[in-house]
Design an enzyme around this catalytic site. Structure first.
Site, PDB file in Angstrom:
ATOM      1  CE  LYS A 118     -10.006  -2.375  13.469  1.00 41.78           C
ATOM      2  NZ  LYS A 118      -8.882  -2.598  12.566  1.00 41.78           N
ATOM      3  CG  PHE A 154      -3.430   6.198  12.698  1.00 44.54           C
ATOM      4  CD1 PHE A 154      -2.667   5.905  13.814  1.00 44.54           C
ATOM      5  CD2 PHE A 154      -3.284   7.456  12.115  1.00 44.54           C
ATOM      6  CE1 PHE A 154      -1.786   6.824  14.349  1.00 44.54           C
ATOM      7  CE2 PHE A 154      -2.407   8.384  12.633  1.00 44.54           C
ATOM      8  CZ  PHE A 154      -1.653   8.073  13.752  1.00 44.54           C
ATOM      9  CG  ASN A 175      -0.242  -0.099   2.510  1.00 50.69           C
ATOM     10  OD1 ASN A 175       0.489   0.812   2.872  1.00 50.69           O
ATOM     11  ND2 ASN A 175      -0.403  -1.211   3.218  1.00 50.69           N
ATOM     12  CG  ASP A 209      -7.574  -4.982   5.651  1.00 50.46           C
ATOM     13  OD1 ASP A 209      -7.087  -4.908   6.795  1.00 50.46           O
ATOM     14  OD2 ASP A 209      -8.190  -4.044   5.112  1.00 50.46           O
ATOM     15  CE  LYS A 223       8.573 -12.060 -13.698  1.00 48.73           C
ATOM     16  NZ  LYS A 223       9.229 -11.587 -14.901  1.00 48.73           N
ATOM     17  CE  LYS A 228     -11.920   1.148   9.905  1.00 47.97           C
ATOM     18  NZ  LYS A 228     -11.118   1.794   8.860  1.00 47.97           N
TER      19      LYS A 228
HETATM   20  N1  CTP Z   1      -5.151  -2.762  11.688  1.00 40.29           N
HETATM   21  C1  CTP Z   1      -4.583  -3.892  12.249  1.00 40.29           C
HETATM   22  N2  CTP Z   1      -4.603  -5.068  11.574  1.00 40.29           N
HETATM   23  C2  CTP Z   1      -5.214  -5.174  10.373  1.00 40.29           C
HETATM   24  C3  CTP Z   1      -5.812  -4.024   9.791  1.00 40.29           C
HETATM   25  C4  CTP Z   1      -5.768  -2.845  10.473  1.00 40.29           C
HETATM   26  O1  CTP Z   1      -4.030  -3.801  13.362  1.00 40.29           O
HETATM   27  N3  CTP Z   1      -5.209  -6.323   9.758  1.00 40.29           N
HETATM   28  C5  CTP Z   1      -5.127  -1.495  12.428  1.00 40.29           C
HETATM   29  C6  CTP Z   1      -4.428  -0.337  11.720  1.00 40.29           C
HETATM   30  O2  CTP Z   1      -3.076  -0.278  12.092  1.00 40.29           O
HETATM   31  C7  CTP Z   1      -5.197   0.871  12.201  1.00 40.29           C
HETATM   32  C8  CTP Z   1      -6.594   0.339  12.445  1.00 40.29           C
HETATM   33  O3  CTP Z   1      -6.461  -1.069  12.578  1.00 40.29           O
HETATM   34  O4  CTP Z   1      -4.698   1.376  13.410  1.00 40.29           O
HETATM   35  C9  CTP Z   1      -7.593   0.648  11.367  1.00 40.29           C
HETATM   36  O5  CTP Z   1      -7.082   0.270  10.135  1.00 40.29           O
HETATM   37  P1  CTP Z   1      -7.903   0.459   8.802  1.00 40.29           P
HETATM   38  O6  CTP Z   1      -7.128  -0.098   7.662  1.00 40.29           O
HETATM   39  O7  CTP Z   1      -8.394   1.880   8.733  1.00 40.29           O
HETATM   40  O8  CTP Z   1      -9.191  -0.419   9.113  1.00 40.29           O
HETATM   41  P2  CTP Z   1      -9.516  -1.919   8.888  1.00 40.29           P
HETATM   42  O9  CTP Z   1      -9.623  -2.555  10.232  1.00 40.29           O
HETATM   43  O10 CTP Z   1      -8.603  -2.549   7.919  1.00 40.29           O
HETATM   44  O11 CTP Z   1     -10.997  -1.798   8.319  1.00 40.29           O
HETATM   45  P3  CTP Z   1     -11.495  -1.519   6.808  1.00 40.29           P
HETATM   46  O12 CTP Z   1     -10.572  -2.243   5.890  1.00 40.29           O
HETATM   47  O13 CTP Z   1     -12.883  -2.059   6.841  1.00 40.29           O
HETATM   48  O14 CTP Z   1     -11.474  -0.018   6.631  1.00 40.29           O
END
Ligand code: CTP
Length: 399
Positions: A342, A324, A210, A279, A289, A338
């Protein structure tokens, strides 16, 4: 707070050089030990003798003239300093520092110091808004240890009105005092911070990643360490320098990040998850490859663990958990959801669809939401400045 601190005051050649006398005097009244370095141009505005009388220390202005009884004067002064204040800082010294030029007593000393450097630019408005100067200030602002103090607006010596005035000496001294006061306020606290984006391998040459640069998490780590906390930074791959004085763990994947975070969590007072965690990961990483033999191609992905959610379930009542939320729509609704889901104490929400916000930028504009559902709007600012605000808010959270 400043008693017995060694403050190095760098005075450059500008009309505001006379105000540096009051700065030196105020610092002395707070029992700081003040060493002054003047540029040659500064000595045209005011004499070294004035500073010598006020500070009780010899004043350096010439690389080749020994005024102290030290072997290498600029190195000794650089080492001695707890804080450096450049006031007034001219376009010339800012340009030199930003480009690594060290050709006089002041620039060589600053190059050699590891102390924080506060830069108070003062000059004509047009010089100040000149894009070259602004670029140089930005370069310094992004580096660890350099702090820019925005000039005041008002009547300037050149007869115009505008931005460029050296702030009041009392304001500058207060800035230094606050900084030193903050330095040890987090002593004894253990803070775990994650940063950067994770990478999930597809095959030996490709990965899912990302746009996270890691800048926000690194700025937080630097700020927490500066205030005396024991900081562990678990980071995905970035191109950033590791901040000084922290424990650094480099990881690549979400699972690796979770492994380290889980181990360190129990011993942490605060966890800040600034990392952009992937995710999903590829179910089976190809050993070789992947060749483009087909017209269409589908990746089989499986969900990664949600590191933060798992911590939310385990956390003790004393531990503080900060997350975040990077969103492109419904910022507040998603972020609040969130925070609850969480089990966080605070969430920092940024709308990454906006210009200059979030991923890869040096600036950020966020909303900080706490458990009591209070929302604070933080305007666009550097990630460094934002890091200081976030750490302040975490410190003030009642547990
Ligand atoms: N986070 C985490 N582990 C994951 C995904 C996210 O610990 N697998 C944490 C990130 O570091 C951040 C928070 O969760 O502090 C929110 O991350 P974000 O990407 O905004 O949310 P997601 O939980 O991935 O939800 P969505 O994809 O539905 O927006």
């Amino acid at each position: 707070m400043l008693a017995n601190k060694n403050i190095l005051l760098g005075v450059c050649g500008g009309i505001a050089a006379y105000k540096a006398v009051e700065i030196a005097s105020r610092l002395r009244k707070l029992d700081a030990n003040v060493d002054v370095i003047m540029t040659q141009a500064a000595t045209k505005f005011i004499t070294p003798l004035t500073f010598q009388e006020i500070t009780g220390n010899p004043v350096s202005s010439d690389m080749w003239e020994k005024v102290h009884n030290w072997n290498v004067e600029h190195i000794a002064l650089a080492k001695k300093a707890d804080v450096v204040l450049l006031a007034p800082a001219t376009a010339d010294i800012i340009g030199k520092l930003a480009s690594g030029i060290a050709d006089d007593m002041l620039s060589t000393t600053i190059m050699a110091t590891t102390a924080p450097v506060f830069i108070a630019p003062a000059m004509n408005s047009n010089m100040y808004i000149n894009p070259i100067l602004q670029r140089n200030l930005q370069t310094l602002q992004q580096l660890s240890g350099y702090h820019i103090i925005t000039p005041a607006t008002g009547h300037l010596a050149c007869g115009t009105n505008g931005i460029g005035r050296l702030p009041d000496p009392a304001v500058l001294v207060e800035e230094i005092t606050n900084y030193t006061a903050q330095v040890q306020e987090l002593k004894g606290k253990r803070i775990l911070i994650t940063a950067g984006g994770t990478r999930e391998a597809i095959d030996p040459v490709r990965y899912i990643g990302n746009r996270s640069s890691g800048k926000m998490g690194y700025a937080l780590a630097e700020e927490a360490a500066r205030r005396g906390a024991s900081v562990t930074l678990v980071s995905g791959p970035t191109s950033l320098n590791v901040p000084a004085g922290i424990e650094f763990i480099k990881v690549e994947t979400a699972c690796q990040m979770q492994e380290y975070v889980d181990t360190i969590f129990a011993a942490s007072d605060v966890v800040i998850m600034a990392a952009a965690v992937s995710d999903y990961r590829v179910r089976k990483i190809a050993g070789q490859k992947i060749k483009k033999t087909t017209e269409a191609f589908t990746l089989d992905l499986v969900k990664n663990p949600d590191i933060l959610s798992a911590l939310g379930k385990r956390k003790s009542t004393e531990q503080i958990l900060v997350g975040f939320a990077a969103e492109t729509q419904n910022l507040l609704t998603f972020a609040k959801e969130k925070l609850q889901r969480k089990n966080l104490d605070m969430i920092i929400a940024n709308d990454v669809s906006q210009k200059n916000v979030g991923f890869n930028y040096d600036t950020n504009m966020v909303k900080i939401i706490t458990r009591d559902a209070a929302v604070e709007d933080i305007p666009l600012m550097s990630k460094k400045a934002l890091a200081a605000i976030i750490i302040d808010k975490i410190r003030n959270l009642k547990k």
